[in-house]
Design a protein around this motif. Structure first.
Motif, PDB file in Angstrom:
ATOM      1  N   ARG A 112       0.817  -1.210   0.000  1.00 42.75           N
ATOM      2  CA  ARG A 112       0.000   0.000   0.000  1.00 42.75           C
ATOM      3  C   ARG A 112       0.854   1.264   0.000  1.00 42.75           C
ATOM      4  N   MET A 113       2.091   1.164   0.454  1.00 40.09           N
ATOM      5  CA  MET A 113       3.005   2.317   0.384  1.00 40.09           C
ATOM      6  C   MET A 113       3.278   2.665  -1.077  1.00 40.09           C
ATOM      7  N   MET A 114       3.536   1.637  -1.895  1.00 38.03           N
ATOM      8  CA  MET A 114       3.747   1.859  -3.328  1.00 38.03           C
ATOM      9  C   MET A 114       2.479   2.392  -3.977  1.00 38.03           C
ATOM     10  N   ARG A 115       1.331   1.847  -3.574  1.00 35.47           N
ATOM     11  CA  ARG A 115       0.066   2.279  -4.166  1.00 35.47           C
ATOM     12  C   ARG A 115      -0.232   3.736  -3.838  1.00 35.47           C
ATOM     13  N   ALA A 116       0.073   4.162  -2.633  1.00 35.24           N
ATOM     14  CA  ALA A 116      -0.144   5.563  -2.263  1.00 35.24           C
ATOM     15  C   ALA A 116       0.655   6.481  -3.185  1.00 35.24           C
ATOM     16  N   ILE A 117       1.903   6.121  -3.422  1.00 33.55           N
ATOM     17  CA  ILE A 117       2.758   6.928  -4.294  1.00 33.55           C
ATOM     18  C   ILE A 117       2.302   6.818  -5.738  1.00 33.55           C
ATOM     19  N   ARG A 118       1.867   5.627  -6.126  1.00 32.25           N
ATOM     20  CA  ARG A 118       1.392   5.446  -7.495  1.00 32.25           C
ATOM     21  C   ARG A 118       0.188   6.336  -7.792  1.00 32.25           C
ATOM     22  N   GLU A 163       9.165   5.694   7.447  1.00 32.49           N
ATOM     23  CA  GLU A 163       9.568   4.890   8.599  1.00 32.49           C
ATOM     24  C   GLU A 163       9.420   3.393   8.347  1.00 32.49           C
ATOM     25  N   MET A 164       8.518   3.029   7.422  1.00 37.95           N
ATOM     26  CA  MET A 164       8.240   1.612   7.209  1.00 37.95           C
ATOM     27  C   MET A 164       8.731   1.100   5.860  1.00 37.95           C
ATOM     28  N   ALA A 165       9.557   1.882   5.179  1.00 42.09           N
ATOM     29  CA  ALA A 165       9.999   1.513   3.827  1.00 42.09           C
ATOM     30  C   ALA A 165      10.625   0.118   3.782  1.00 42.09           C
ATOM     31  N   HIS A 166      11.362  -0.242   4.831  1.00 43.64           N
ATOM     32  CA  HIS A 166      12.038  -1.540   4.844  1.00 43.64           C
ATOM     33  C   HIS A 166      11.059  -2.712   4.750  1.00 43.64           C
ATOM     34  N   ARG A 167       9.792  -2.469   5.136  1.00 49.13           N
ATOM     35  CA  ARG A 167       8.792  -3.544   5.124  1.00 49.13           C
ATOM     36  C   ARG A 167       8.422  -3.988   3.703  1.00 49.13           C
ATOM     37  N   ILE A 168       8.783  -3.187   2.701  1.00 50.38           N
ATOM     38  CA  ILE A 168       8.474  -3.570   1.322  1.00 50.38           C
ATOM     39  C   ILE A 168       9.211  -4.855   0.949  1.00 50.38           C
ATOM     40  N   SER A 169      10.232  -5.207   1.688  1.00 54.74           N
ATOM     41  CA  SER A 169      11.035  -6.396   1.383  1.00 54.74           C
ATOM     42  C   SER A 169      10.232  -7.694   1.462  1.00 54.74           C
ATOM     43  N   ILE A 170       9.102  -7.695   2.184  1.00 54.71           N
ATOM     44  CA  ILE A 170       8.316  -8.926   2.283  1.00 54.71           C
ATOM     45  C   ILE A 170       7.327  -9.079   1.133  1.00 54.71           C
ATOM     46  N   ILE A 171       7.268  -8.070   0.261  1.00 52.35           N
ATOM     47  CA  ILE A 171       6.329  -8.100  -0.873  1.00 52.35           C
ATOM     48  C   ILE A 171       7.007  -8.741  -2.080  1.00 52.35           C
ATOM     49  N   SER A 172       6.275  -9.535  -2.820  1.00 47.33           N
ATOM     50  CA  SER A 172       6.839 -10.203  -3.996  1.00 47.33           C
ATOM     51  C   SER A 172       7.237  -9.187  -5.060  1.00 47.33           C
ATOM     52  N   LYS A 173       8.273  -9.531  -5.822  1.00 48.12           N
ATOM     53  CA  LYS A 173       8.749  -8.621  -6.869  1.00 48.12           C
ATOM     54  C   LYS A 173       7.677  -8.404  -7.936  1.00 48.12           C
ATOM     55  N   GLU A 174       6.802  -9.411  -8.142  1.00 47.58           N
ATOM     56  CA  GLU A 174       5.752  -9.263  -9.146  1.00 47.58           C
ATOM     57  C   GLU A 174       4.767  -8.153  -8.760  1.00 47.58           C
ATOM     58  N   ARG A 175       4.411  -8.064  -7.488  1.00 43.41           N
ATOM     59  CA  ARG A 175       3.471  -7.025  -7.047  1.00 43.41           C
ATOM     60  C   ARG A 175       4.144  -5.649  -7.091  1.00 43.41           C
ATOM     61  N   ILE A 176       5.427  -5.606  -6.708  1.00 44.55           N
ATOM     62  CA  ILE A 176       6.148  -4.329  -6.702  1.00 44.55           C
ATOM     63  C   ILE A 176       6.287  -3.784  -8.115  1.00 44.55           C
ATOM     64  N   ILE A 177       6.703  -4.649  -9.058  1.00 40.82           N
ATOM     65  CA  ILE A 177       6.956  -4.149 -10.413  1.00 40.82           C
ATOM     66  C   ILE A 177       5.657  -3.733 -11.092  1.00 40.82           C
ATOM     67  N   ASP A 178       4.550  -4.352 -10.723  1.00 37.89           N
ATOM     68  CA  ASP A 178       3.261  -3.940 -11.279  1.00 37.89           C
ATOM     69  C   ASP A 178       2.948  -2.498 -10.880  1.00 37.89           C
ATOM     70  N   GLU A 179       3.183  -2.162  -9.619  1.00 34.77           N
ATOM     71  CA  GLU A 179       2.959  -0.781  -9.168  1.00 34.77           C
ATOM     72  C   GLU A 179       3.975   0.175  -9.786  1.00 34.77           C
TER      73      GLU A 179
END
Length: 471
Positions: free
Chosen positions: A171-177, A196-212
């Motif tokens: 949802r952090m990526m989605r907010a920026i998107r 503050e929570m940017a490091h938590r993106i590491s638990i998200i799959s690369k497929e979901r990240i690259i889509d955003e």
């Protein structure tokens, strides 16, 4: 609910009637409602989401039976169903409430009310809904002030952002998107939570990240999104090579431009020239290898020799890690990164046709996109220099057109086939066949012979003994 496409109005009426008969309240939710108030709805809108307070799958089946030519897909494990009407996709899901265990992003899902469902939404502007129920048909539900946020062009979470992002860090990526797509700003508290929570993106799959990320890149002003990804620290988490472009070093009073901000300017520039996704990726990648190639020379100042070749070498590795395709799209980006400095070297009047031919041969059908990238790479604020560089590329493009019209190299294919070479030289499949093809190619690119079959064949026969003796 005025000025909605006629087809959508008919579908809403069908869904409303079906919901009434099943005693199943139903609502239009999310992006469709948001885009309506932003005047972003299009006749070809292909995705509408519905939440039901009751069995969403049952309602979807009922709706599909009432729309001629529609198709139904049911996903029982997710409690969702899709009705497809031409290109239009209607997604049905029962209202849910979610709770999360610590250190898990997989929620415990239970049936819930409309408010429960809205509470789990990522942003206030995505929690808007319309009732399709007969007692209040068309009524807007806005529990978190999403309309006010639309008016103020603000992106923020409906509940405490720490909880929203902890539940699902994507949802952090989605907010920026959404901020990038809509040209909105991210509310301060929400922005701080992302930082503050940017490091938590590491638990998200690369497929979901690259889509955003690709949705950010395809927005009208992707530099806005990258700026926020950089400042929050998200970019460093999944694309450190781009993050490393930032920074300016100084020696003896000599500085260089910041390659991160330069890259964003190139990205925005190339969009103005009509770039699709992969040309935009070429803009992102074109200087990616500048940090490790950076050197200071007393006479020349700061140099980045070889960053084009190294950047091309890095492209496949970066694409693989990010989850981008490794097919012809990656090869296209890699080619443009490798060649992006070549056209500027062809500005001189003394440049031979041979040099132009080689560029056309290497770029092939992508020569026009290469020139767009080169023009976008001009980011100087000096009007005189900007005009001079553009005129230089005008000259190069004229030379390319002249040589291309004469030699037809853009879709070049060797005039001689392997079978023809083996028959003419009376040889079997061997390395010599490739050597002959290479020799013919070099003769054409050097201008020794025209790009024609008979000339190539005659050239081969004239050098027949050389080939056979060296083979």
């Amino acid at each position: 609910m005025k000025n909605i496409p006629t087809l959508h109005q008919k579908i809403f009426t069908i869904i409303s009637d079906a919901g009434q008969k099943l005693d199943c309240p139903v609502y239009v939710v999310g992006g469709y409602v948001r885009d309506y108030y932003l005047n972003r709805l299009k006749e070809g809108e292909i995705d509408i989401d519905f939440v039901t307070v009751g069995p969403g799958i049952t309602l979807a089946k009922k709706v599909a039976g009432k729309i001629e030519g529609s198709s139904l897909a049911v996903y029982k494990q997710f409690g969702t169903a899709q009705v497809k009407v031409g290109d239009l996709e209607l997604e049905f899901v029962g209202a849910r409430k979610e709770s999360y265990r610590k250190n898990s992003r997989k929620p415990i899902v239970e049936d819930g009310t409309l408010k429960d469902d809205q509470l789990r939404r990522d942003l206030t502007i995505n929690a808007l809904s319309w009732s399709l129920n007969q007692e209040d048909y068309g009524a807007l539900n806005d529990p978190f002030g999403g309309m006010e946020d639309l008016e103020n062009k603000v992106v923020k979470t409906p509940i405490d952002p720490d909880q929203t992002f902890d539940d699902d860090p994507l949802r952090m990526m989605r907010a920026i998107r959404f901020a990038s797509q809509l040209d909105f700003r991210v509310e301060e508290k929400t922005f701080q939570a992302i930082t503050e929570m940017a490091h938590r993106i590491s638990i998200i799959s690369k497929e979901r990240i690259i889509d955003e990320l690709n949705k950010i890149i395809m927005s009208d002003n992707p530099s806005l999104g990258f700026n926020m990804l950089f400042k929050t620290g998200l970019l460093k988490e999944f694309f450190p090579e781009m993050h490393e472009l930032h920074g300016v070093r100084e020696i003896n009073g000599v500085r260089h431009k910041d390659n991160f901000w330069h890259t964003l300017k190139v990205l925005d520039n190339v969009i103005e020239l009509g770039a699709g996704l992969w040309l935009r990726w070429a803009a992102i990648m074109h200087d990616i290898a500048k940090p490790p190639t950076q050197r200071f020379e007393k006479r020349a100042g700061w140099t980045f020799h070889g960053h084009d070749a190294l950047g091309a070498k890095w492209t496949k590795r970066i694409f693989r890690r990010l989850g981008l395709p490794l097919d012809e799209r990656m090869r296209y980006v890699r080619k443009l990164v490798r060649l992006h400095l070549r056209p500027i070297a062809l500005v001189s009047d003394e440049v031979s046709d041979s040099a132009i031919r080689r560029l056309i041969y290497e770029a092939g059908d992508d020569i026009d996109d290469l020139m767009k990238l080169c023009r976008a790479d001009i980011t100087t604020k000096n009007d005189y220099k900007h005009e001079k560089y553009q005129k230089n590329f005008d000259y190069v493009e004229r030379r390319i057109k002249e040589v291309e019209e004469k030699d037809r190299l853009r879709k070049w294919k060797n005039p001689l086939s392997g079978e023809e070479i083996m028959e003419a030289l009376n040889i079997k499949p061997s390395k010599m066949v490739g050597d002959v093809k290479d020799a013919v190619k070099e003769a054409i690119l050097n201008g020794d012979i025209p790009n024609e079959h008979d000339a190539a064949f005659n050239y081969m026969m004239e050098h027949k003994e050389d080939f056979l003796n060296n083979g």
